[in-house]
Design a protein around this motif. Sequence first.
Motif, short mmCIF file in Angstrom:
data_model
loop_
_atom_site.label_atom_id
_atom_site.label_comp_id
_atom_site.label_asym_id
_atom_site.label_seq_id
_atom_site.Cartn_x
_atom_site.Cartn_y
_atom_site.Cartn_z
N ASP A 1 0.87 -1.25 0.00
CA ASP A 1 -0.08 -0.07 0.01
C ASP A 1 0.78 1.22 -0.10
O ASP A 1 0.69 2.31 -0.56
CB ASP A 1 -0.87 0.04 1.11
CG ASP A 1 -2.33 -0.66 0.65
OD1 ASP A 1 -2.47 -1.17 -0.16
OD2 ASP A 1 -2.99 -0.98 1.85
N MET A 2 2.11 1.30 0.80
CA MET A 2 2.90 2.54 0.70
C MET A 2 3.54 2.59 -0.61
O MET A 2 3.38 3.75 -1.02
CB MET A 2 3.86 2.25 1.68
CG MET A 2 3.51 2.49 3.28
SD MET A 2 4.78 2.69 4.43
CE MET A 2 5.48 0.93 4.24
N LEU A 3 4.02 1.56 -1.34
CA LEU A 3 4.38 1.86 -2.79
C LEU A 3 3.24 2.44 -3.75
O LEU A 3 3.33 3.24 -4.53
CB LEU A 3 4.97 0.48 -3.24
CG LEU A 3 6.25 -0.12 -2.64
CD1 LEU A 3 6.73 -1.19 -3.02
CD2 LEU A 3 7.48 1.10 -3.01
N PHE A 4 2.00 1.89 -3.31
CA PHE A 4 0.88 2.46 -4.31
C PHE A 4 0.75 4.08 -3.81
O PHE A 4 0.63 4.72 -4.88
CB PHE A 4 -0.33 1.77 -3.81
CG PHE A 4 -1.71 2.22 -4.29
CD1 PHE A 4 -2.06 1.39 -5.46
CD2 PHE A 4 -2.29 3.28 -4.21
CE1 PHE A 4 -3.35 1.56 -6.08
CE2 PHE A 4 -3.52 3.50 -4.46
CZ PHE A 4 -3.92 2.75 -5.85
N ALA A 5 0.66 4.07 -2.61
CA ALA A 5 0.44 5.63 -2.21
C ALA A 5 1.43 6.42 -2.69
O ALA A 5 1.28 7.69 -3.06
CB ALA A 5 0.47 5.60 -0.53
N TRP A 6 2.91 6.00 -2.83
CA TRP A 6 4.08 6.84 -3.54
C TRP A 6 3.74 7.16 -4.85
O TRP A 6 4.05 8.33 -5.15
CB TRP A 6 5.34 5.91 -3.10
CG TRP A 6 6.59 6.96 -3.38
CD1 TRP A 6 7.13 6.83 -4.50
CD2 TRP A 6 6.88 8.00 -2.78
NE1 TRP A 6 8.38 7.72 -4.56
CE2 TRP A 6 7.87 8.32 -3.16
CE3 TRP A 6 6.18 8.71 -1.64
CZ2 TRP A 6 8.81 9.55 -2.67
CZ3 TRP A 6 6.91 9.77 -0.87
CH2 TRP A 6 8.13 10.41 -1.82
#
Length: 528
Positions: free
Chosen positions: A408-413
Amino acid sequence: MPNLVPIGRALISVSDKSGLLDLARALAARGVELISTGGTSGMLRTAGLTVRDVAEVTGFPEMMDGRVKTLHPNVHGALLALRDDDEHLLAMAAHGIEPIDLLIVNLYPFEETVAKGADHATCIENIDIGGPAMIRAASKNHKFVTVLTDPADYQGLLDQLAAHDGATTMAFRQKMALAAYGKTAAYDTAVSNWLAGEIAEKTPRHRSFAGKLAQGLRYGENPHQGAAFYTDGSKREGVATAKQWQGKELSYNNINDTDAAFELVAEFAGDAPACAIIKHANPCGVAVGTTLAEAYLRAYDCDRTSAFGGIVALNQPLDAATAEKIVEIFTEVVIAPGASDEARAIFAAKKNLRLLTTAGLPDARSQGLAFKQVAGGFLVQDRDAGVLSTRDLRVVTKRAPTDAEMADMLFAWKVAKHVKSNAIIYVKNGATVGVGAGQMSRIDSTRIAARKSQDMAEALGLPAPLTQGSVVASDAFFPFADGLVAAAEAGATAIIQPGGSMRDDEVIAAADAAGLAMVFTGMRHFRH
């Protein structure tokens, strides 16, 4: 200054021969003498037209592999001579120079050659010299000479000749001269920028950009502003290369927002079906799903209020199921790399909905230049093509993120890269659940995103905001711990941010105290 100038002699030398035969036949039928070079001359003769070679006019053969053929006083004097100047007329008579009244030239296909990946030597040989020189000469002397550089203007010339008994008007010659100078300026720009790339010159002394008019626009960002849309000739997929299937003409804001939406969804090329919904160049919802329809609905549920009248971008061809969902609310534009016949039929009932399709997605990693005007000049920078993987991240807290949090963090980034600063993005299970954009302080963006998520939860009848159990991305470092604390209060469990603040230790300590996982990227994504 003469208005009507009859055309008696024409010099034709073109690489793009589309529409040429019809024009040449029409000129010949009016008794216009045709002069030509190389391949153009051969084509006209094969068609049965009488053509005089430039070599006959100059007294010199083409030489040096065609590099030298028109650079001669008998050509340039014929184009530049002022027909109302006695000294010019005497010089023409003394040197046997006959006037040329019409120049039809388009240039060696330099940009097309570069786009095909040709080697350096081939690109050099496709830099036209004689063509631009003749075009500039004829354009300078548009008082007497008509110059055409685009087959799109051939019919306009024929209309002039028909309306004015074989002559052209000053207004027409001025308009064609303007187009010609624009053509040579754009051509030189392409050569200059290519050479800068060849020698890796990041800051050439003079930098120019060129475009070709794609369409005039009714107005700009506001009705009192004039505007137009120009294309730069690049092959990057997007709004400039898209086919519009239906709907009224795109506006300035439509084009700007559609570009923002498609560039964002391109971050998910090759991933699961993805959808981005944009409003005023900022995403109000981004999500992936098992189907495009699911991705759209998950993106829509991030902020249904803002999605109304927005722009929808998809990373896969539009299908009927997704089209059925999209038409349930008012949407300005949908752009996708293709669309099924069934989907287009569903959209056809919504006459004001614009549907654009492209041959593919733009490459989010591709390099290029972006520029922005300021008073007295413009700023130039590389396009933000920065991307990350788990290998690039540094865990700075006691608790490491789970695999789900990391995804999810890579998506958000990826989303943060496309949100105006200061940007805060909450993401849960591959969907944005709160977006804070364009605020002057990061804490305000954090709180606004959380509040919008709370409002959405109430509208959907959910027991708690979707920020509960989410991750947060920040496009730049947290200057103080307050933004991180606000994200934790909203229910976030993990944070991705660049790091690099003087108070990083304080922010990390606050994350540890709240039991959060946090990673540093070492990369910032300001977007102003």
